[in-house]
Design a protein around this motif. Structure first.
Motif, PDB file in Angstrom:
ATOM      1  N   LEU A  20      45.326  33.816  47.951  1.00 14.32           N
ATOM      2  CA  LEU A  20      45.022  34.044  49.366  1.00 14.32           C
ATOM      3  C   LEU A  20      43.579  34.520  49.525  1.00 14.32           C
ATOM      4  O   LEU A  20      42.827  33.976  50.342  1.00 14.32           O
ATOM      5  CB  LEU A  20      45.981  35.080  49.963  1.00 14.32           C
ATOM      6  CG  LEU A  20      45.591  35.616  51.343  1.00 14.32           C
ATOM      7  CD1 LEU A  20      45.697  34.530  52.405  1.00 14.32           C
ATOM      8  CD2 LEU A  20      46.435  36.814  51.704  1.00 14.32           C
ATOM      9  N   LEU A  21      43.193  35.514  48.735  1.00 14.92           N
ATOM     10  CA  LEU A  21      41.835  36.042  48.849  1.00 14.92           C
ATOM     11  C   LEU A  21      40.787  35.012  48.439  1.00 14.92           C
ATOM     12  O   LEU A  21      39.729  34.915  49.068  1.00 14.92           O
ATOM     13  CB  LEU A  21      41.703  37.323  48.016  1.00 14.92           C
ATOM     14  CG  LEU A  21      42.505  38.520  48.531  1.00 14.92           C
ATOM     15  CD1 LEU A  21      42.416  39.676  47.546  1.00 14.92           C
ATOM     16  CD2 LEU A  21      42.040  38.947  49.907  1.00 14.92           C
ATOM     17  N   THR A  22      41.082  34.230  47.421  1.00 14.11           N
ATOM     18  CA  THR A  22      40.155  33.178  46.993  1.00 14.11           C
ATOM     19  C   THR A  22      39.972  32.141  48.095  1.00 14.11           C
ATOM     20  O   THR A  22      38.848  31.712  48.378  1.00 14.11           O
ATOM     21  CB  THR A  22      40.654  32.510  45.695  1.00 14.11           C
ATOM     22  OG1 THR A  22      40.739  33.504  44.674  1.00 14.11           O
ATOM     23  CG2 THR A  22      39.717  31.406  45.246  1.00 14.11           C
ATOM     24  N   LEU A  27      35.549  36.738  45.880  1.00 19.52           N
ATOM     25  CA  LEU A  27      35.591  36.736  44.429  1.00 19.52           C
ATOM     26  C   LEU A  27      36.679  37.719  44.031  1.00 19.52           C
ATOM     27  O   LEU A  27      36.776  38.802  44.614  1.00 19.52           O
ATOM     28  CB  LEU A  27      34.260  37.201  43.852  1.00 19.52           C
ATOM     29  CG  LEU A  27      33.051  36.324  44.130  1.00 19.52           C
ATOM     30  CD1 LEU A  27      31.789  37.013  43.632  1.00 19.52           C
ATOM     31  CD2 LEU A  27      33.223  34.984  43.451  1.00 19.52           C
ATOM     32  N   ILE A  28      37.513  37.360  43.075  1.00 14.28           N
ATOM     33  CA  ILE A  28      38.589  38.267  42.674  1.00 14.28           C
ATOM     34  C   ILE A  28      38.682  38.363  41.156  1.00 14.28           C
ATOM     35  O   ILE A  28      38.228  37.475  40.427  1.00 14.28           O
ATOM     36  CB  ILE A  28      39.967  37.821  43.223  1.00 14.28           C
ATOM     37  CG1 ILE A  28      40.393  36.491  42.611  1.00 14.28           C
ATOM     38  CG2 ILE A  28      39.981  37.770  44.718  1.00 14.28           C
ATOM     39  CD1 ILE A  28      41.873  36.364  42.443  1.00 14.28           C
ATOM     40  N   LYS A  29      39.284  39.451  40.713  1.00 10.51           N
ATOM     41  CA  LYS A  29      39.700  39.625  39.321  1.00 10.51           C
ATOM     42  C   LYS A  29      41.125  40.157  39.385  1.00 10.51           C
ATOM     43  O   LYS A  29      41.445  40.985  40.240  1.00 10.51           O
ATOM     44  CB  LYS A  29      38.844  40.662  38.594  1.00 10.51           C
ATOM     45  CG  LYS A  29      37.473  40.215  38.219  1.00 10.51           C
ATOM     46  CD  LYS A  29      36.795  41.298  37.388  1.00 10.51           C
ATOM     47  CE  LYS A  29      35.386  40.901  37.024  1.00 10.51           C
ATOM     48  NZ  LYS A  29      34.731  41.944  36.211  1.00 10.51           N
ATOM     49  N   ILE A  30      41.964  39.671  38.483  1.00  9.54           N
ATOM     50  CA  ILE A  30      43.325  40.183  38.364  1.00  9.54           C
ATOM     51  C   ILE A  30      43.449  40.753  36.955  1.00  9.54           C
ATOM     52  O   ILE A  30      43.231  40.045  35.978  1.00  9.54           O
ATOM     53  CB  ILE A  30      44.370  39.087  38.600  1.00  9.54           C
ATOM     54  CG1 ILE A  30      44.252  38.561  40.035  1.00  9.54           C
ATOM     55  CG2 ILE A  30      45.779  39.622  38.324  1.00  9.54           C
ATOM     56  CD1 ILE A  30      45.155  37.373  40.336  1.00  9.54           C
ATOM     57  N   LYS A  31      43.778  42.033  36.882  1.00  5.39           N
ATOM     58  CA  LYS A  31      43.860  42.710  35.583  1.00  5.39           C
ATOM     59  C   LYS A  31      45.236  43.361  35.428  1.00  5.39           C
ATOM     60  O   LYS A  31      45.697  44.061  36.330  1.00  5.39           O
ATOM     61  CB  LYS A  31      42.802  43.808  35.494  1.00  5.39           C
ATOM     62  CG  LYS A  31      41.398  43.295  35.606  1.00  5.39           C
ATOM     63  CD  LYS A  31      40.733  43.374  34.303  1.00  5.39           C
ATOM     64  CE  LYS A  31      39.292  42.907  34.449  1.00  5.39           C
ATOM     65  NZ  LYS A  31      38.595  42.995  33.249  1.00  5.39           N
TER      66      LYS A  31
END
Length: 66
Positions: A20-22, A27-31
């Motif tokens: 959704l954010l993309t 810009l996203i990171k998932i950790k």
């Protein structure tokens, strides 16, 4: 600097929020929070650059994630 805008359990849900954010242009990171835990049991941090955090949170609220 990256900041957490959302925390969620399960990789699938984290990727859904990330998608959704993309799509909204962030810009996203998932950790993952823990190592050596099954992806569906782990908790994940969805992160964006600090300069985009406020706008990203607005998008999450508009889509009923917050």
């Amino acid at each position: 600097m990256w900041v957490v805008v959302y925390m969620v359990q399960g990789k699938e849900m984290a990727e859904k929020v990330g998608d959704l954010l993309t799509k909204e242009g962030f810009l996203i990171k998932i950790k993952p929070i823990y190592k050596n835990v099954a992806p569906e049991e782990n908790y994940y941090r969805v992160m964006v650059p600090r300069s985009e955090a406020s706008e990203a949170q607005k998008v999450l609220m508009e889509n009923k994630y917050l």
